[in-house]
Design a protein around this motif. Structure first.
Motif: not given
Length: 395
Positions: A277-278, A265, A274-275, A314, A281-282, A269, A376
């Motif tokens: 990385t989201l 993570t 971070e965005r 995420g 995750g999704v 990131s 999702y």
């Protein structure tokens, strides 16, 4: 990792192990206490009641920790948890077990305090990595806890409750002797109206920059309830797993979550932000849920665990984005909001998940996993504009 961070991560890890100990044996204990094998309804009710208490008390404990300090709130909750597990270990009555799980829900609401503690001692640039370590500590709990719970239950069904009580006792000693206070308690007057569990949600949704992130968090929270609500029932019914195998599956699930959140993570990131990385995750979680939904053999459940673990990157990234939107003096309140939102979805989630599972098992055993994957899709209208927009300052 400094001493304070190490101690709070260890506290979270021991707490998670105590929770993980109970998962493999709770359905069997319910069968023993009720005298029949169909326990999906009462199992869902107990999970929902546990979550309801977390919803009610997470913002309260977070707010209290802002006012009187993180350490005393953690100590009180750990002491209550240790006593509660001892009571549940020896009760012969179903209603006592239900009440015990309700009390456990109250005391386990201390994760909002642990999150605020980490925010207190971390620079903004380090928060995503450190929140991922906190999530990894929970993963460790679901490595050690379910295996230990499954093995102990072979000799004595209630032994995992005794082990959980011992672990929480050790946790309490650690907090009393080593854990230092992370902030100067606020002198702000305590407003009883702030104890309204819905008030923090209203506060969070009042900020334009925070509201869409909280909406995305709710999607994560709803889907995050599915494995915990269904894994034991699904593994037993679909793959004929026994208690030890269930424990191993949950441990495998937790191991990949822990390793990936601890070591992937942060670099992910920093490299992509971070965005994005989201987004990773999704996408990973969606594919993993679809895989669980259509799996026909037990080895497939184990094989999908790495992909599910990647889906866990995420949430820490999202927590970091949300933490940046709150002032430094509101971190406890924000973490209480997040824990409260997660618990609110956990009230309906277990009832919905166990209900859908019972209603659809004969037609499509994995229907609930497919529904979770479809959920999702609601993240797309939130993620799309967020990816195009530059980072905003704290509100």
């Amino acid at each position: 990792m400094n001493r304070s961070l190490f101690v709070i991560i260890l506290v979270v890890s021991l707490d998670a192990i105590g929770i993980g100990l109970i998962f493999p044996i709770l359905p069997s204990l319910l069968e023993e206490l009720t005298g029949h094998g169909e326990i999906s309804a009462i199992y869902g009710v107990i999970l929902a009641a546990y979550a309801a208490m977390q919803f009610l008390f997470s913002p309260i404990l977070g707010l209290l920790s802002d006012r009187i300090g993180r350490r005393p709130v953690l100590i009180a909750s750990l002491a209550g948890t240790a006593i509660d597990y001892l009571v549940m270990a020896f009760t012969p009555a179903l209603w006592v077990l239900v009440v015990g799980r309700i009390i456990a829900g109250v005391t386990s609401a201390n994760m909002s305090v642990a999150g605020a503690y980490i925010a207190d001692i971390s620079d903004e640039k380090d928060r995503a990595q450190r929140f991922s370590w906190m999530s990894a500590a929970f993963g460790v709990g679901f490595i050690v806890g379910p295996i230990l719970g499954g093995l102990l239950s072979v000799y004595f069904l209630r032994a995992p409750f005794l082990a959980a009580a011992v672990l929480n006792g050790l946790n309490l000693v650690l907090a009393l002797t080593v854990l230092k206070e992370s902030r100067v308690p606020s002198r702000e007057k305590f407003d009883l109206r702030a104890l309204n569990p819905f008030a923090p949600l209203k506060w969070a949704f009042s900020f334009p920059a925070l509201a869409p992130l909280l909406g995305l968090f709710l999607v994560f929270a709803i889907n995050g309830n599915i494995p915990g609500s269904i894994a034991v029932l699904y593994g037993t019914a679909q793959f004929h797993f026994d208690g030890v195998t269930i424990g191993l599956w949950l441990a495998c699930f937790g191991a990949f979550h822990a390793v990936i959140q601890a070591f992937v993570t942060g670099p992910l990131s920093k490299r992509f932000g971070e965005r994005w990385t989201l987004v990773v995750g999704v996408a990973a979680d969606t594919l993993a849920f679809l895989g669980f939904g259509f799996a026909t053999q037990g080895w497939m459940a184990f094989a999908l665990s790495p992909l599910s673990g990647l889906g866990g990157v995420g949430l820490p990234a999202l927590q970091s984005l949300m933490s940046a939107q709150a002032g430094e003096d509101r971190q406890g309140e924000l973490q209480g909001v997040l824990a409260s939102a997660q618990s609110l979805t956990s009230i309906v989630g277990p009832l919905l998940a166990t209900g859908v599972f019972a209603a659809t098992f004969e037609v499509l055993p994995g229907a609930i996993w497919v529904i979770a994957a479809a959920l999702y899709m609601l993240a797309i209208p939130i993620l799309a504009p967020m990816l195009r927009r530059p980072a905003t300052a704290a509100v």
